[in-house]
Design a protein around this motif. Sequence first.
Motif, PDB file in Angstrom:
ATOM      1  N   GLU A  73       0.822  -1.210   0.000  1.00  0.00           N
ATOM      2  CA  GLU A  73       0.000   0.000   0.000  1.00  0.00           C
ATOM      3  C   GLU A  73       0.855   1.258   0.000  1.00  0.00           C
ATOM      4  O   GLU A  73       0.537   2.242  -0.665  1.00  0.00           O
ATOM      5  CB  GLU A  73      -0.957   0.006   1.196  1.00  0.00           C
ATOM      6  CG  GLU A  73      -2.053  -1.043   1.099  1.00  0.00           C
ATOM      7  CD  GLU A  73      -2.912  -0.902  -0.149  1.00  0.00           C
ATOM      8  OE1 GLU A  73      -3.305   0.229  -0.497  1.00  0.00           O
ATOM      9  OE2 GLU A  73      -3.176  -1.928  -0.786  1.00  0.00           O
ATOM     10  N   LEU A  74       1.953   1.230   0.743  1.00  0.00           N
ATOM     11  CA  LEU A  74       2.845   2.380   0.804  1.00  0.00           C
ATOM     12  C   LEU A  74       3.464   2.666  -0.562  1.00  0.00           C
ATOM     13  O   LEU A  74       3.492   3.810  -1.024  1.00  0.00           O
ATOM     14  CB  LEU A  74       3.936   2.156   1.851  1.00  0.00           C
ATOM     15  CG  LEU A  74       4.927   3.273   2.080  1.00  0.00           C
ATOM     16  CD1 LEU A  74       4.218   4.533   2.554  1.00  0.00           C
ATOM     17  CD2 LEU A  74       5.976   2.856   3.091  1.00  0.00           C
ATOM     18  N   VAL A  75       3.929   1.611  -1.226  1.00  0.00           N
ATOM     19  CA  VAL A  75       4.562   1.797  -2.535  1.00  0.00           C
ATOM     20  C   VAL A  75       3.536   2.252  -3.569  1.00  0.00           C
ATOM     21  O   VAL A  75       3.817   3.150  -4.370  1.00  0.00           O
ATOM     22  CB  VAL A  75       5.270   0.495  -2.980  1.00  0.00           C
ATOM     23  CG1 VAL A  75       5.732   0.577  -4.430  1.00  0.00           C
ATOM     24  CG2 VAL A  75       6.459   0.214  -2.060  1.00  0.00           C
ATOM     25  N   LYS A  76       2.344   1.662  -3.550  1.00  0.00           N
ATOM     26  CA  LYS A  76       1.289   2.089  -4.488  1.00  0.00           C
ATOM     27  C   LYS A  76       0.945   3.560  -4.275  1.00  0.00           C
ATOM     28  O   LYS A  76       0.802   4.320  -5.236  1.00  0.00           O
ATOM     29  CB  LYS A  76       0.021   1.246  -4.293  1.00  0.00           C
ATOM     30  CG  LYS A  76       0.104  -0.143  -4.857  1.00  0.00           C
ATOM     31  CD  LYS A  76      -1.199  -0.887  -4.563  1.00  0.00           C
ATOM     32  CE  LYS A  76      -1.059  -2.357  -4.798  1.00  0.00           C
ATOM     33  NZ  LYS A  76      -2.270  -3.089  -4.379  1.00  0.00           N
ATOM     34  N   ALA A  77       0.817   3.946  -3.025  1.00  0.00           N
ATOM     35  CA  ALA A  77       0.477   5.343  -2.720  1.00  0.00           C
ATOM     36  C   ALA A  77       1.611   6.274  -3.132  1.00  0.00           C
ATOM     37  O   ALA A  77       1.374   7.347  -3.690  1.00  0.00           O
ATOM     38  CB  ALA A  77       0.155   5.494  -1.237  1.00  0.00           C
TER      39      ALA A  77
END
Length: 148
Positions: A73-77
């Motif tokens: 989720e962090l990388v996607k965001a």
Amino acid sequence: MKTTIKMAVGLVLATFILSACSQKQESAIKDRLKDPSQQEEVLTLMTEDHELGKKYITKMMDSDHDTGMMVDELVKAAANDTILAGKLSDMITRYPDLMLLTTHHFMPIIANDSLLSDTFCDHTLEHENLAKAMHEKMEYKKSLELNH
């Protein structure tokens, strides 16, 4: 003797009542969390209460699945948010071991993609000290090869 029996019966009843109450409370929490507004209230509390948030993150870090979810989720965001990407980059830069590990994992990806490889080379050449250090390292390795 009657007093002892009354106390024992009272203690047993109290134990059953407390057990029933704790089970009822546990199911009540699960039931309440089915309501989206209750979920939002809990999430807001967790984000506003620093200590509670840290406990939650620590709990998630104990699980490989949860850790993977957080990173995904962090990388996607970060891919869609330049401010978050900058923060993530700053954190990686702050920890040299993490920087080396990250670089180690991304080099094969960069090497296999000509666009990424070109971009990486261009970006590297923009930093004179880095380009100079890489050139010196290559020249040193060449000199070693000539001596063998």
